[in-house]
Design a protein around this motif. Structure first.
Motif, mmCIF file in Angstrom:
data_model
loop_
_atom_site.group_PDB
_atom_site.id
_atom_site.type_symbol
_atom_site.label_atom_id
_atom_site.label_comp_id
_atom_site.label_asym_id
_atom_site.label_seq_id
_atom_site.Cartn_x
_atom_site.Cartn_y
_atom_site.Cartn_z
ATOM 1 N N MET A 82 0.845 -1.193 0.000
ATOM 2 C CA MET A 82 0.000 0.000 0.000
ATOM 3 C C MET A 82 0.878 1.240 0.000
ATOM 4 S SD MET A 82 -3.101 1.235 2.504
ATOM 5 C CE MET A 82 -2.106 2.206 3.623
ATOM 6 N N ARG A 83 0.618 2.103 -0.955
ATOM 7 C CA ARG A 83 1.380 3.348 -1.049
ATOM 8 C C ARG A 83 0.814 4.376 -0.078
ATOM 9 N NH1 ARG A 83 3.056 7.080 -6.218
ATOM 10 N NH2 ARG A 83 2.610 9.083 -5.271
ATOM 11 N N TYR A 112 -1.444 -12.073 6.843
ATOM 12 C CA TYR A 112 -0.703 -11.189 5.949
ATOM 13 C C TYR A 112 0.005 -10.087 6.742
ATOM 14 C CZ TYR A 112 -3.433 -13.156 2.083
ATOM 15 O OH TYR A 112 -3.995 -14.000 1.174
ATOM 16 N N HIS A 113 0.933 -9.438 6.088
ATOM 17 C CA HIS A 113 1.544 -8.227 6.617
ATOM 18 C C HIS A 113 1.416 -7.138 5.557
ATOM 19 C CE1 HIS A 113 3.177 -10.117 10.178
ATOM 20 N NE2 HIS A 113 3.620 -11.109 9.417
ATOM 21 N N VAL A 114 1.362 -5.887 6.005
ATOM 22 C CA VAL A 114 1.222 -4.749 5.093
ATOM 23 C C VAL A 114 2.587 -4.131 4.847
ATOM 24 C CG1 VAL A 114 0.155 -2.494 4.724
ATOM 25 C CG2 VAL A 114 -1.120 -4.309 5.897
ATOM 26 N N LEU A 115 2.945 -4.003 3.593
ATOM 27 C CA LEU A 115 4.197 -3.362 3.191
ATOM 28 C C LEU A 115 3.866 -1.957 2.690
ATOM 29 C CD1 LEU A 115 7.247 -3.455 2.573
ATOM 30 C CD2 LEU A 115 6.653 -4.337 0.308
ATOM 31 N N LEU A 116 4.236 -0.949 3.471
ATOM 32 C CA LEU A 116 3.993 0.437 3.076
ATOM 33 C C LEU A 116 5.146 0.923 2.216
ATOM 34 C CD1 LEU A 116 2.751 1.910 6.479
ATOM 35 C CD2 LEU A 116 1.374 1.002 4.602
ATOM 36 N N PHE A 117 4.814 1.651 1.164
ATOM 37 C CA PHE A 117 5.865 2.218 0.322
ATOM 38 C C PHE A 117 5.473 3.625 -0.091
ATOM 39 C CE2 PHE A 117 2.897 0.140 -2.528
ATOM 40 C CZ PHE A 117 2.829 0.945 -3.646
ATOM 41 N N ALA A 118 6.474 4.447 -0.292
ATOM 42 C CA ALA A 118 6.249 5.842 -0.703
ATOM 43 C C ALA A 118 6.576 5.988 -2.181
ATOM 44 C CB ALA A 118 7.122 6.781 0.127
ATOM 45 N N GLY A 119 6.031 7.010 -2.781
ATOM 46 C CA GLY A 119 6.304 7.291 -4.185
ATOM 47 C C GLY A 119 6.559 8.764 -4.388
ATOM 48 N N GLU A 120 6.851 9.124 -5.611
ATOM 49 C CA GLU A 120 7.042 10.526 -5.939
ATOM 50 C C GLU A 120 5.702 11.261 -5.881
ATOM 51 O OE1 GLU A 120 9.887 11.941 -6.409
ATOM 52 O OE2 GLU A 120 10.983 10.055 -6.197
ATOM 53 N N GLN A 122 4.508 13.675 -7.444
ATOM 54 C CA GLN A 122 3.948 14.042 -8.741
ATOM 55 C C GLN A 122 3.693 12.830 -9.632
ATOM 56 O OE1 GLN A 122 3.011 17.162 -9.030
ATOM 57 N NE2 GLN A 122 3.934 17.534 -7.016
ATOM 58 N N ASP A 123 4.037 11.629 -9.171
ATOM 59 C CA ASP A 123 3.869 10.422 -9.979
ATOM 60 C C ASP A 123 3.043 9.407 -9.203
ATOM 61 O OD1 ASP A 123 3.970 8.242 -11.591
ATOM 62 O OD2 ASP A 123 6.154 7.989 -11.553
ATOM 63 N N PRO A 124 1.748 9.292 -9.497
ATOM 64 C CA PRO A 124 0.890 8.388 -8.735
ATOM 65 C C PRO A 124 1.222 6.919 -8.921
ATOM 66 C CG PRO A 124 -0.296 9.275 -10.616
ATOM 67 C CD PRO A 124 0.999 10.035 -10.536
ATOM 68 N N LEU A 125 2.059 6.589 -9.912
ATOM 69 C CA LEU A 125 2.408 5.191 -10.166
ATOM 70 C C LEU A 125 3.760 4.804 -9.598
ATOM 71 C CD1 LEU A 125 1.188 4.857 -13.860
ATOM 72 C CD2 LEU A 125 0.021 4.113 -11.789
ATOM 73 N N ALA A 126 4.505 5.768 -9.082
ATOM 74 C CA ALA A 126 5.840 5.487 -8.561
ATOM 75 C C ALA A 126 5.769 4.468 -7.433
ATOM 76 C CB ALA A 126 6.501 6.773 -8.067
ATOM 77 N N GLY A 127 6.639 3.490 -7.477
ATOM 78 C CA GLY A 127 6.695 2.467 -6.450
ATOM 79 C C GLY A 127 5.995 1.182 -6.841
ATOM 80 N N TYR A 128 4.910 1.272 -7.602
ATOM 81 C CA TYR A 128 4.176 0.079 -7.987
ATOM 82 C C TYR A 128 4.996 -0.819 -8.912
ATOM 83 C CZ TYR A 128 -0.154 1.929 -6.024
ATOM 84 O OH TYR A 128 -1.110 2.386 -5.151
ATOM 85 N N GLU A 129 5.671 -0.217 -9.875
ATOM 86 C CA GLU A 129 6.367 -1.018 -10.876
ATOM 87 C C GLU A 129 7.463 -1.882 -10.260
ATOM 88 O OE1 GLU A 129 8.833 -0.409 -15.041
ATOM 89 O OE2 GLU A 129 7.453 1.131 -14.348
ATOM 90 N N ASP A 130 8.232 -1.319 -9.332
ATOM 91 C CA ASP A 130 9.314 -2.089 -8.709
ATOM 92 C C ASP A 130 8.770 -3.290 -7.950
ATOM 93 O OD1 ASP A 130 11.202 -0.378 -9.713
ATOM 94 O OD2 ASP A 130 11.373 0.829 -7.881
ATOM 95 N N VAL A 141 -3.360 -2.630 -1.982
ATOM 96 C CA VAL A 141 -4.516 -1.852 -1.547
ATOM 97 C C VAL A 141 -4.327 -0.450 -2.096
ATOM 98 C CG1 VAL A 141 -5.766 -0.847 0.400
ATOM 99 C CG2 VAL A 141 -4.925 -3.192 0.541
ATOM 100 N N VAL A 142 -5.289 0.038 -2.859
ATOM 101 C CA VAL A 142 -5.222 1.364 -3.471
ATOM 102 C C VAL A 142 -6.150 2.297 -2.711
ATOM 103 C CG1 VAL A 142 -5.677 2.705 -5.556
ATOM 104 C CG2 VAL A 142 -4.632 0.447 -5.739
ATOM 105 N N THR A 143 -5.625 3.414 -2.251
ATOM 106 C CA THR A 143 -6.440 4.343 -1.451
ATOM 107 C C THR A 143 -6.760 5.641 -2.191
ATOM 108 O OG1 THR A 143 -4.454 5.275 -0.424
ATOM 109 C CG2 THR A 143 -5.516 3.446 0.716
ATOM 110 N N ASP A 144 -6.077 5.916 -3.271
ATOM 111 C CA ASP A 144 -6.330 7.153 -4.027
ATOM 112 C C ASP A 144 -7.245 6.835 -5.202
ATOM 113 O OD1 ASP A 144 -4.690 8.719 -2.386
ATOM 114 O OD2 ASP A 144 -2.909 8.083 -3.470
ATOM 115 N N THR A 145 -8.532 7.121 -5.047
ATOM 116 C CA THR A 145 -9.480 6.805 -6.114
ATOM 117 C C THR A 145 -10.117 8.065 -6.691
ATOM 118 O OG1 THR A 145 -11.270 6.494 -4.513
ATOM 119 C CG2 THR A 145 -9.999 4.552 -5.116
#
Length: 350
Positions: A82-83, A112-120, A122-130, A141-145
């Protein structure tokens, strides 16, 4: 057979695909899911030609048999990604903190465990690709809809399992599972509470018109007012979600529309109203009633307390984890949308 089967050809193919599922490999090999599972875990059970066909399908999808064995099992990593975004300056909202805690608790109970990650920012997709490329998580889990956010579409195109906290506002027919809170029901509840206490000129302070969430909450206020035969003309303001904006908007409304109560789209805006009242020597709950939304910690500690619509975030988390378990089952059991109803936390401001 080429290992790039099923992927676009050429130098522009830098976008990752989600890890293969049992269904993907079974379809490629023309066998059942159980046969794929046997090929990975109990190859001696299969005929040599069937085993060869399944292993070739695994190889065609870009994985060695050992990697496939890890990824094709249910809950391969036991991690849900989850970003998180940085807190917005000038606001009083810590709703996401309560949601994250609830999600961690609900996920832990499900294994399960939740892995939090940050992104740029200005880039809503940053972090997902890696994370998707490395198969580090089983799902997201996507929270920005908000309108125009590309995360859901991007993940769907890559067949990556995810559940959204928030309905698909701009794609009503979207197939991915989601969980949301009925904002209109919350503001209807807040407005009805004030109407029952004798207020008839109830002002609304909400967000810009391009915010579907803000407009949804505004509709509950308007619905409750009109149901009692009260006009809303001149009683609404749309602003940015900051304390300063709430302060300025409430000052204008008090001068021009003379409301006896305010319903706000957030506790942040309600804090701005409380600031205006204090500056004018007025007391919330005695001279002018105020209701916020989100029941933040601030709402619970300000003098006299701020009445606020409380989202059932603990139940949201449970429903999201239930949907994730369905997505990660074999075979997958995709769910639909779940809408939850908020409650009203009553305090001295109303």
């Amino acid at each position: 057979m080429s290992k790039n089967v099923g992927r676009p050809a050429g130098p522009t193919t830098s976008l990752p695909l989600a890890p293969p599922t049992l269904a993907d490999v079974a379809e490629r090999a023309g066998v059942s899911r159980q046969t794929v599972s046997n090929a990975v875990n109990n190859p001696d059970l299969l005929r040599s030609d069937t085993l060869a066909r399944v292993l070739e399908a695994i190889d065609d999808l870009g994985y060695s048999p050992n990697r496939a064995a890890r990824n094709l099992r249910t809950r391969a990593s036991h991690l849900i990604g989850m970003r998180i975004s940085p807190a917005q300056e000038g606001t009083a909202n810590a709703t996401m903190d309560r949601f994250v805690h609830s999600l961690v608790e609900a996920s832990r109970e499900a294994g399960y465990h939740v892995l939090l990650f940050a992104g740029e920012p200005q880039d809503p997709l940053a972090g997902y690709e890696d994370l998707l490329r490395s198969t580090a998580v089983d799902a997201f889990v996507v929270t920005d809809t908000y309108l125009g956010n590309p995360q859901a579409t991007w993940l769907e195109e890559r067949r990556a399992p995810f559940v959204a906290f928030g309905r698909p506002w701009d794609i009503p027919a979207a197939a991915h599972p989601w969980v949301d809170v009925d904002g209109a029901a919350g503001t209807d509840l807040a407005t009805t509470h004030l109407l029952d206490r004798g207020h008839t000129r109830i002002a609304w302070i909400g967000w810009r018109k391009d915010s579907f969430i803000g407009e949804d909450r505004r509709s509950g206020w308007a619905r409750a007012m009109h149901a009692r035969g009260h006009a809303t003309t001149g009683l609404a303001s749309r602003v940015e979600d900051t304390v300063a904006s709430g302060r300025e908007a409430s000052a204008v409304l008090l001068d021009e529309a003379h409301p006896s109560a305010f319903v706000c789209a957030s506790d942040t805006l309600a804090m701005g109203v409380l600031t205006t009242l204090t500056e004018r020597g007025l007391v919330a709950g005695r001279d002018v009633a105020v209701v916020g939304f989100d029941d933040s910690q601030v709402a619970q500690v300000v003098p006299r307390g701020l009445t606020s619509v409380r989202q059932p975030l603990e139940q949201v988390a449970v429903e999201i984890v239930n949907a994730l378990e369905g997505l990660l089952a074999h075979p997958p059991l995709p769910g639909g949308g779940v809408m939850l109803t908020p409650t009203l936390a009553l305090r001295g401001s109303s």
